[in-house]
Design a protein around this motif. Sequence first.
Motif: not given
Length: 80
Positions: A37-48, A67-73
């Motif tokens: 649930x936290x991963x879904x909320x964070x849109x990724x791993x919820x910790x570093x 690999x992408x240069x930025x999230x939009x890509x």
Amino acid sequence: MTSQVHFRMDDKEKKDFENVLSRVGLTPGEAFRIFAKKSIEAGGIPFEVSQPTPRLEKAMKSQDYIEFNDPEEGLDWLND
């Protein structure tokens, strides 16, 4: 509807994990649901995650890793 998730762990690691969780009153299943649930909320791993394991490094160097240069890509690639 619910689904089952199965994964393998080293026996000692599993026991250590269960011991940690029991101290905070959680089962492995409950901990996994919280993580999901936290991963879904964070849109990724919820910790570093700071240092990749050798397995992750190998995956990142494989031909299957993009690999992408930025999230939009990355989002543009996903939406194409």
